[in-house]
Design a protein around this motif. Structure first.
Motif, PDB file in Angstrom:
ATOM      1  N   GLN A  78      10.246  -5.296   2.159  1.00  0.00           N
ATOM      2  CA  GLN A  78       9.011  -5.437   1.419  1.00  0.00           C
ATOM      3  C   GLN A  78       8.146  -4.755   2.191  1.00  0.00           C
ATOM      4  O   GLN A  78       7.094  -3.908   1.661  1.00  0.00           O
ATOM      5  CB  GLN A  78       8.525  -6.900   1.188  1.00  0.00           C
ATOM      6  CG  GLN A  78       7.245  -7.101   0.422  1.00  0.00           C
ATOM      7  CD  GLN A  78       6.834  -8.594   0.097  1.00  0.00           C
ATOM      8  OE1 GLN A  78       7.634  -9.377   0.442  1.00  0.00           O
ATOM      9  NE2 GLN A  78       5.885  -8.677  -0.697  1.00  0.00           N
ATOM     10  N   ILE A  79       7.886  -4.781   3.433  1.00  0.00           N
ATOM     11  CA  ILE A  79       6.989  -4.047   4.114  1.00  0.00           C
ATOM     12  C   ILE A  79       7.069  -2.601   4.134  1.00  0.00           C
ATOM     13  O   ILE A  79       6.125  -2.033   3.910  1.00  0.00           O
ATOM     14  CB  ILE A  79       7.195  -4.464   5.797  1.00  0.00           C
ATOM     15  CG1 ILE A  79       6.923  -6.068   6.046  1.00  0.00           C
ATOM     16  CG2 ILE A  79       6.179  -3.471   6.682  1.00  0.00           C
ATOM     17  CD1 ILE A  79       7.116  -6.225   7.397  1.00  0.00           C
ATOM     18  N   ARG A  80       8.497  -2.109   4.034  1.00  0.00           N
ATOM     19  CA  ARG A  80       8.667  -0.764   3.923  1.00  0.00           C
ATOM     20  C   ARG A  80       7.965  -0.112   2.547  1.00  0.00           C
ATOM     21  O   ARG A  80       7.476   0.871   2.402  1.00  0.00           O
ATOM     22  CB  ARG A  80      10.301  -0.397   4.209  1.00  0.00           C
ATOM     23  CG  ARG A  80      10.564  -0.374   5.439  1.00  0.00           C
ATOM     24  CD  ARG A  80      11.765   0.249   5.572  1.00  0.00           C
ATOM     25  NE  ARG A  80      12.873  -0.508   4.941  1.00  0.00           N
ATOM     26  CZ  ARG A  80      13.846  -1.698   5.558  1.00  0.00           C
ATOM     27  NH1 ARG A  80      13.484  -1.743   6.731  1.00  0.00           N
ATOM     28  NH2 ARG A  80      14.521  -1.971   4.964  1.00  0.00           N
ATOM     29  N   ASP A  81       8.177  -0.947   1.336  1.00  0.00           N
ATOM     30  CA  ASP A  81       7.668  -0.639   0.210  1.00  0.00           C
ATOM     31  C   ASP A  81       6.133  -0.461   0.129  1.00  0.00           C
ATOM     32  O   ASP A  81       5.742   0.314  -0.252  1.00  0.00           O
ATOM     33  CB  ASP A  81       8.052  -1.745  -0.800  1.00  0.00           C
ATOM     34  CG  ASP A  81       9.638  -1.720  -1.139  1.00  0.00           C
ATOM     35  OD1 ASP A  81      10.244  -0.536  -0.865  1.00  0.00           O
ATOM     36  OD2 ASP A  81      10.126  -2.715  -1.639  1.00  0.00           O
ATOM     37  N   GLU A  82       5.604  -1.426   1.024  1.00  0.00           N
ATOM     38  CA  GLU A  82       4.211  -1.265   0.921  1.00  0.00           C
ATOM     39  C   GLU A  82       3.547  -0.299   1.792  1.00  0.00           C
ATOM     40  O   GLU A  82       2.683   0.476   1.335  1.00  0.00           O
ATOM     41  CB  GLU A  82       3.407  -2.676   1.638  1.00  0.00           C
ATOM     42  CG  GLU A  82       3.855  -3.881   0.791  1.00  0.00           C
ATOM     43  CD  GLU A  82       2.995  -3.960  -0.548  1.00  0.00           C
ATOM     44  OE1 GLU A  82       2.019  -3.219  -0.488  1.00  0.00           O
ATOM     45  OE2 GLU A  82       3.187  -4.839  -1.465  1.00  0.00           O
ATOM     46  N   MET A  83       4.319  -0.041   2.913  1.00  0.00           N
ATOM     47  CA  MET A  83       4.116   1.348   3.663  1.00  0.00           C
ATOM     48  C   MET A  83       4.417   2.707   2.840  1.00  0.00           C
ATOM     49  O   MET A  83       3.158   3.635   2.717  1.00  0.00           O
ATOM     50  CB  MET A  83       4.947   1.422   4.892  1.00  0.00           C
ATOM     51  CG  MET A  83       4.624   0.337   6.009  1.00  0.00           C
ATOM     52  SD  MET A  83       5.593   0.281   7.238  1.00  0.00           S
ATOM     53  CE  MET A  83       5.095   1.805   8.062  1.00  0.00           C
ATOM     54  N   SER A  84       5.309   2.637   2.061  1.00  0.00           N
ATOM     55  CA  SER A  84       5.504   3.701   1.341  1.00  0.00           C
ATOM     56  C   SER A  84       4.594   4.097   0.050  1.00  0.00           C
ATOM     57  O   SER A  84       4.010   5.076  -0.182  1.00  0.00           O
ATOM     58  CB  SER A  84       6.988   3.635   0.390  1.00  0.00           C
ATOM     59  OG  SER A  84       7.864   3.801   1.744  1.00  0.00           O
ATOM     60  N   ALA A  85       3.985   2.734  -0.383  1.00  0.00           N
ATOM     61  CA  ALA A  85       3.040   2.830  -1.466  1.00  0.00           C
ATOM     62  C   ALA A  85       1.663   3.404  -0.950  1.00  0.00           C
ATOM     63  O   ALA A  85       1.233   4.281  -1.773  1.00  0.00           O
ATOM     64  CB  ALA A  85       3.008   1.471  -2.205  1.00  0.00           C
ATOM     65  N   ALA A  86       1.316   2.814   0.080  1.00  0.00           N
ATOM     66  CA  ALA A  86       0.201   3.376   0.805  1.00  0.00           C
ATOM     67  C   ALA A  86       0.299   4.707   1.062  1.00  0.00           C
ATOM     68  O   ALA A  86      -1.078   5.428   1.045  1.00  0.00           O
ATOM     69  CB  ALA A  86      -0.261   2.498   1.978  1.00  0.00           C
ATOM     70  N   THR A  87       1.188   5.137   1.846  1.00  0.00           N
ATOM     71  CA  THR A  87       1.539   6.639   2.271  1.00  0.00           C
ATOM     72  C   THR A  87       1.305   7.427   1.021  1.00  0.00           C
ATOM     73  O   THR A  87       0.422   8.567   1.138  1.00  0.00           O
ATOM     74  CB  THR A  87       2.660   6.840   2.815  1.00  0.00           C
ATOM     75  OG1 THR A  87       2.604   5.936   4.194  1.00  0.00           O
ATOM     76  CG2 THR A  87       2.741   8.273   3.387  1.00  0.00           C
ATOM     77  N   GLU A  88       2.129   7.168  -0.185  1.00  0.00           N
ATOM     78  CA  GLU A  88       1.932   8.166  -1.312  1.00  0.00           C
ATOM     79  C   GLU A  88       0.614   8.223  -2.001  1.00  0.00           C
ATOM     80  O   GLU A  88       0.008   9.138  -2.302  1.00  0.00           O
ATOM     81  CB  GLU A  88       2.970   7.597  -2.186  1.00  0.00           C
ATOM     82  CG  GLU A  88       4.703   7.816  -1.858  1.00  0.00           C
ATOM     83  CD  GLU A  88       5.459   7.289  -2.378  1.00  0.00           C
ATOM     84  OE1 GLU A  88       5.199   6.548  -3.379  1.00  0.00           O
ATOM     85  OE2 GLU A  88       6.683   7.268  -2.311  1.00  0.00           O
ATOM     86  N   LYS A  89      -0.066   6.995  -1.852  1.00  0.00           N
ATOM     87  CA  LYS A  89      -1.467   6.994  -2.417  1.00  0.00           C
ATOM     88  C   LYS A  89      -2.269   7.829  -1.742  1.00  0.00           C
ATOM     89  O   LYS A  89      -3.227   8.399  -2.236  1.00  0.00           O
ATOM     90  CB  LYS A  89      -1.890   5.548  -2.372  1.00  0.00           C
ATOM     91  CG  LYS A  89      -3.180   5.372  -2.970  1.00  0.00           C
ATOM     92  CD  LYS A  89      -3.499   3.868  -2.838  1.00  0.00           C
ATOM     93  CE  LYS A  89      -5.122   3.666  -3.390  1.00  0.00           C
ATOM     94  NZ  LYS A  89      -5.535   2.397  -3.370  1.00  0.00           N
ATOM     95  N   ALA A  90      -2.093   8.078  -0.306  1.00  0.00           N
ATOM     96  CA  ALA A  90      -3.022   8.952   0.281  1.00  0.00           C
ATOM     97  C   ALA A  90      -2.499  10.368   0.495  1.00  0.00           C
ATOM     98  O   ALA A  90      -2.858  11.293   1.117  1.00  0.00           O
ATOM     99  CB  ALA A  90      -2.711   8.447   1.997  1.00  0.00           C
ATOM    100  N   GLY A  91      -1.337  10.654  -0.524  1.00  0.00           N
ATOM    101  CA  GLY A  91      -1.005  12.069  -0.417  1.00  0.00           C
ATOM    102  C   GLY A  91       0.186  12.454   0.656  1.00  0.00           C
ATOM    103  O   GLY A  91       0.368  13.650   0.609  1.00  0.00           O
TER     104      GLY A  91
END
Length: 279
Positions: free
Chosen positions: A151-164
């Protein structure tokens, strides 16, 4: 080392620890990379329970994907980081830095910057530098019998993709390693990229996070610029208290007495005091 450690002995001399109360860790993805943020975001209503173990706590679920299977496939902490119950700190004469919930072992030429809470004066994270590379270490509460790493990795991935930015998962020295590349603008408006590698080590109700930056973030494996940082992270000993905590909560460090007297009473980040090996 530590009574059962298999690492080569880290040098405790020649450690350069500097003091600067107004130091700020300039993290480009500060919206999700603060010491508590990445794990706080990974804690939802179902996970936001005290992690005191109970007899009827459900067993860990089957791995959801190859990365969770990798994490569960073996004991990634066999060579550290260690829980305090697994080592004997009196077995050698290495001079260490005791931050309460974590005990850190300095190495030759090390520089350390401490992120200090303005109100409590407790240390939220330690940024350790080895030349042009660095690792930020922070400790968080974790469930007693389950893992939130997926779940932590999913959250990190989502935040990173949101930042481009982009996220890549690879097998690292402590299980699944998260590699991120995030675009940002420097003070002059030029387009640059922040590259990092994140290691996670989970122990008894704790999760130790190490974010690798600089030259080591662009390297592969644990050789070359990553070697000292790997040894430092592996040699970390966690002394988690028995206080019930919400999984994902930051567990603050306590300044050693030898450092607390040299940290000014101001706010913000601080660096540990100088210990010049040539003195």
């Amino acid at each position: 080392m530590f009574g059962r450690f298999r690492h080569k002995k880290a040098e405790s001399s020649d450690t350069d620890l500097v003091e600067d109360e107004d130091l700020t860790q300039d993290d480009p993805d500060e919206d999700d990379e603060s010491p508590a943020r990445a794990l706080d975001e990974a804690t939802d209503d179902e996970a936001a329970e005290e992690d005191t173990p109970t007899d009827d706590e459900p067993a860990a679920a089957e791995p959801a994907d190859e990365w969770e299977a990798l994490d569960a496939g073996k004991d990634w902490r066999e060579d550290g980081p260690f829980d305090i119950s697994e080592v004997d700190l009196e077995a050698d004469e290495v001079e260490r830095l005791d931050f309460g919930c974590v005990v850190l072992t300095p190495f030759e030429g090390m520089q350390m910057q401490l992120q200090v809470d303005q109100q409590t004066r407790r240390v939220q994270a330690a940024l350790v530098k080895a030349g042009p590379s660095a690792i930020e270490v922070a400790l968080f509460a974790a469930p007693a019998h389950t893992s939130t790493l997926g779940q932590i990795r999913d959250e990190m991935s989502a935040a990173t993709e949101k930042a481009g930015g982009t996220v890549t998962l690879v097998e690292g020295p402590f299980g699944t390693e998260v590699r991120r590349v995030i675009p940002l603008n420097d003070p002059k408006g030029n387009r640059v990229y922040h590259v990092s590698r994140t290691w996670f080590a989970q122990g008894p109700k704790w999760l130790l996070r190490g974010v690798i930056m600089g030259d080591a973030a662009q390297a592969e494996g644990i050789d070359g610029p990553s070697e000292l940082l790997y040894e430092f992270f592996s040699n970390t000993v966690v002394r988690r208290d028995n206080e019930p905590r919400v999984p994902g909560d930051l567990i603050p460090m306590t300044l050693p007495k030898s450092l607390a007297t040299s940290v000014p009473g101001g706010d913000g980040d601080a660096e540990a005091p100088t210990a010049d090996a040539q003195d």
